[in-house]
Scaffold this active site. Structure first.
Site, mmCIF file in Angstrom:
data_model
loop_
_atom_site.group_PDB
_atom_site.id
_atom_site.type_symbol
_atom_site.label_atom_id
_atom_site.label_comp_id
_atom_site.label_asym_id
_atom_site.label_seq_id
_atom_site.Cartn_x
_atom_site.Cartn_y
_atom_site.Cartn_z
ATOM 1 C CG ASN A 280 1.363 54.013 -27.633
ATOM 2 O OD1 ASN A 280 2.130 53.892 -26.681
ATOM 3 N ND2 ASN A 280 1.726 54.584 -28.769
ATOM 4 C CE LYS B 204 5.346 53.749 -25.241
ATOM 5 N NZ LYS B 204 4.719 54.713 -26.188
ATOM 6 C CG HIS C 129 9.664 52.210 -27.261
ATOM 7 N ND1 HIS C 129 9.666 53.335 -28.046
ATOM 8 C CD2 HIS C 129 10.863 51.605 -27.453
ATOM 9 C CE1 HIS C 129 10.843 53.414 -28.674
ATOM 10 N NE2 HIS C 129 11.583 52.379 -28.336
ATOM 11 C CE1 TYR D 63 9.521 57.398 -26.871
ATOM 12 C CE2 TYR D 63 9.345 57.450 -24.478
ATOM 13 C CZ TYR D 63 9.055 56.848 -25.698
ATOM 14 O OH TYR D 63 8.301 55.697 -25.735
ATOM 15 N NE ARG E 298 2.040 51.295 -29.790
ATOM 16 C CZ ARG E 298 3.026 51.890 -30.439
ATOM 17 N NH1 ARG E 298 3.043 51.873 -31.765
ATOM 18 N NH2 ARG E 298 3.986 52.499 -29.776
ATOM 19 C CD GLU F 246 14.951 52.886 -29.157
ATOM 20 O OE1 GLU F 246 14.508 53.910 -29.691
ATOM 21 O OE2 GLU F 246 14.283 51.834 -29.049
ATOM 22 C CB THR G 56 1.730 55.626 -33.178
ATOM 23 O OG1 THR G 56 2.927 55.305 -33.891
ATOM 24 C CG2 THR G 56 2.075 56.437 -31.942
ATOM 25 N NE ARG H 135 7.359 50.537 -34.959
ATOM 26 C CZ ARG H 135 7.274 51.755 -34.419
ATOM 27 N NH1 ARG H 135 8.082 52.119 -33.420
ATOM 28 N NH2 ARG H 135 6.385 52.624 -34.843
ATOM 29 C CG PHE I 22 3.976 64.085 -28.672
ATOM 30 C CD1 PHE I 22 4.939 63.188 -28.248
ATOM 31 C CD2 PHE I 22 3.859 64.328 -30.038
ATOM 32 C CE1 PHE I 22 5.769 62.536 -29.148
ATOM 33 C CE2 PHE I 22 4.691 63.685 -30.956
ATOM 34 C CZ PHE I 22 5.648 62.786 -30.506
HETATM 35 P P1 ADP Z 1 5.943 54.930 -31.947
HETATM 36 O O1 ADP Z 1 5.930 54.655 -30.452
HETATM 37 O O2 ADP Z 1 4.834 54.195 -32.663
HETATM 38 O O3 ADP Z 1 7.295 54.719 -32.571
HETATM 39 P P2 ADP Z 1 6.483 57.798 -32.083
HETATM 40 O O4 ADP Z 1 7.932 57.441 -32.045
HETATM 41 O O5 ADP Z 1 6.021 58.700 -33.179
HETATM 42 O O6 ADP Z 1 5.562 56.476 -32.115
HETATM 43 O O7 ADP Z 1 6.079 58.483 -30.707
HETATM 44 C C1 ADP Z 1 6.605 58.020 -29.496
HETATM 45 C C2 ADP Z 1 5.484 57.964 -28.492
HETATM 46 O O8 ADP Z 1 5.031 59.282 -28.201
HETATM 47 C C3 ADP Z 1 4.232 57.219 -28.932
HETATM 48 O O9 ADP Z 1 4.318 55.826 -28.782
HETATM 49 C C4 ADP Z 1 3.183 57.823 -28.016
HETATM 50 O O10 ADP Z 1 3.269 57.260 -26.692
HETATM 51 C C5 ADP Z 1 3.624 59.280 -27.965
HETATM 52 N N1 ADP Z 1 2.995 60.109 -28.998
HETATM 53 C C6 ADP Z 1 3.280 60.119 -30.321
HETATM 54 N N2 ADP Z 1 2.549 61.026 -30.984
HETATM 55 C C7 ADP Z 1 1.755 61.616 -30.044
HETATM 56 C C8 ADP Z 1 0.756 62.640 -30.075
HETATM 57 N N3 ADP Z 1 0.431 63.252 -31.221
HETATM 58 N N4 ADP Z 1 0.154 62.981 -28.915
HETATM 59 C C9 ADP Z 1 0.483 62.371 -27.745
HETATM 60 N N5 ADP Z 1 1.429 61.411 -27.634
HETATM 61 C C10 ADP Z 1 2.057 61.022 -28.769
HETATM 62 MG MG MG Z 2 9.079 55.718 -32.251
#
Ligand code: ADP
Ligand code: MG
Length: 142
Positions: free
Chosen positions: A116, A13, A119, A53, A106, A130, A95, A89, A61
Site C-alpha cells: 500500500n 514502501k 507507512h 513491525y 494509497r 519510529e 490501509t 495519515r 500477515f
Molecule cells: P497502517 O499501515 O495503515 O497503519 P497497520 O498498522 O494495521 O496499517 O498494518 C501495517 C501494515 O501491514 C499495513 O500498512 C499493510 O502493509 C500490512 N497489513 C495490514 N493488514 C494486513 C492484512 N490483513 N493483510 C496483509 N497485510 C496487511
Molecule cells: Mg500502523
C-alpha cells in the site's frame, strides 16, 4: 494562533520504490502541507523489519509483511508540519487502497492491502519512537 509543528515517520514502501514512485509520494506529501526534514534510502534487514513491525508480530500477515518490507529498498523520512501525524495519515488514506478516499496516496498508488505504498506513524508517541528507530538526533535539523 500559535501553530505547533509536529514530526512523524514516513516510509515509501518497496512497491512504490520499485515502480519509481518515490517522487510522486513525496510530491503528494508536500502538496498536503508536510515538509521532508530528513530522508534516507535503505534496504531494510530482516531484523530491522521485524523490530519495526514488532507490534504486529502475532498477526497472521506479519511474516509476509517482513518479507515484503525487505524485498526492495525503502525510503525512510521524517515529515514536519502542523498536526503532522494526523495530516500524514489523511494524505496516505486507509490501509486498504480499495477503501482509501480518492486523492489519497494509497488510492492513487497502492496495489493491495499489503503493498500500500506508504507507512505513517499512528500517534505522536509512536512517531517519536519510529523517528528514533531510523534517525540519530544529530541527523535531524532544529
Ligand atoms: P497502517 O499501515 O495503515 O497503519 P497497520 O498498522 O494495521 O496499517 O498494518 C501495517 C501494515 O501491514 C499495513 O500498512 C499493510 O502493509 C500490512 N497489513 C495490514 N493488514 C494486513 C492484512 N490483513 N493483510 C496483509 N497485510 C496487511
Ligand atoms: Mg500502523
Amino acid at each position: 494562533m500559535i501553530v505547533t509543528k509536529q514530526r512523524t515517520l514516513s516510509i515509501v514502501k518497496p512497491d512504490a520504490t520499485k515502480r519509481n514512485l518515490t517522487g510522486s509520494v513525496v510530491a503528494m506529501l508536500e502538496a498536503g502541507g508536510l515538509s521532508v526534514v530528513a530522508q534516507r534510502r535503505v534496504r531494510l534487514s530482516e531484523a530491522q523489519a521485524r523490530a519495526f513491525y514488532a507490534v504486529h508480530k502475532d498477526r497472521p500477515f506479519y511474516e509476509a509483511l517482513v518479507a515484503f518490507m525487505t524485498s526492495e529498498p525503502v525510503v525512510v523520512q521524517v515529515l514536519e508540519g502542523e498536526d503532522a501525524v494526523k495530516k500524514n495519515r489523511e494524505i496516505m488514506g486507509a490501509t486498504d487502497p480499495k477503501e482509501a478516499d480518492e486523492g489519497t496516496i494509497r488510492a492513487a498508488l497502492g496495489m493491495s492491502l499489503e503493498a500500500n505504498s506508504v507507512h505513517g506513524s499512528d500517534s505522536p508517541e509512536n512517531a517519536e519512537k519510529e523517528i528514533a528507530f531510523f534517525f540519530a538526533g544529530c541527523e535531524l535539523l532544529d
